[in-house]
Design an enzyme around this catalytic site. Structure first.
Site, PDB file in Angstrom:
ATOM      1  N   GLY A  38       0.818  -1.205   0.000  1.00  0.00           N
ATOM      2  CA  GLY A  38       0.000   0.000   0.000  1.00  0.00           C
ATOM      3  C   GLY A  38       0.846   1.247   0.000  1.00  0.00           C
ATOM      4  CD  GLU A  55       1.584   2.906  -3.341  1.00  0.00           C
ATOM      5  OE1 GLU A  55       2.486   2.068  -3.145  1.00  0.00           O
ATOM      6  OE2 GLU A  55       1.807   4.132  -3.338  1.00  0.00           O
ATOM      7  CD  GLU A  59       4.227  -1.075  -1.698  1.00  0.00           C
ATOM      8  OE1 GLU A  59       3.606  -1.990  -1.124  1.00  0.00           O
ATOM      9  OE2 GLU A  59       4.414   0.045  -1.180  1.00  0.00           O
ATOM     10  N   PRO A  76      -5.087   8.152  15.023  1.00  0.00           N
ATOM     11  CG  PRO A  76      -5.846   9.985  16.258  1.00  0.00           C
ATOM     12  CD  PRO A  76      -6.045   8.509  16.066  1.00  0.00           C
ATOM     13  CD  GLU A 105      12.813 -10.719   1.654  1.00  0.00           C
ATOM     14  OE1 GLU A 105      12.173 -11.791   1.690  1.00  0.00           O
ATOM     15  OE2 GLU A 105      13.625 -10.382   2.517  1.00  0.00           O
TER      16      GLU A 105
END
Length: 135
Positions: A38, A55, A59, A76, A105
């Protein structure tokens, strides 16, 4: 008055045969830790769904399909860089698995036996397991 807004991020749950896709982070925070694939939404350029597809591909080399919003995580303190709101998607995928971009990886771990995870990803996976088991 100064307005501060949280950053928008996406994370993906990609499962194959009781195994969940994780990436080892190349950069901080949590360098060398495992996490769900992500990252950040590109402001003004893409939707959350487009960010999730991008993403995952950057990745892991995989192509996401059949995205389904699983949940929103907004504590938060979930990211030490600042307040972020993650939109977590469940996705099917195809393609050849290979780490890229900021992932050292990429591999599938047994869903019920994942390593220690970055951010709040352990909570996300636990919530996903409850969802899968109908609880």
């Amino acid at each position: 008055m100064e307005y501060k807004n949280p950053g928008a991020t996406v994370d993906l749950i990609v499962e194959r045969r009781e195994r969940i896709l994780l990436v080892k982070r190349k950069e901080g925070p949590f360098r060398d830790s495992w996490a769900l694939p992500g990252g950040f939404l590109e402001y003004g350029k893409e939707t959350l769904e487009q960010a999730a597809i991008r993403e995952l591909n950057e990745e892991t080399g995989l192509i996401a399909q059949h995205l389904k919003l699983f949940g929103v995580y907004s504590a938060p303190n979930r990211d030490p860089r600042g307040h972020t709101i993650s939109h977590v998607y469940i996705a099917a995928s195809y393609g050849e698995l290979k780490a890229g971009d900021d992932a050292k990886e990429a591999k599938f771990y047994p869903l019920y036996d994942v390593p220690e995870l970055a951010f709040d990803h352990e909570k996300i996976i636990k919530d996903y397991i409850k969802y899968k088991n109908g609880k």
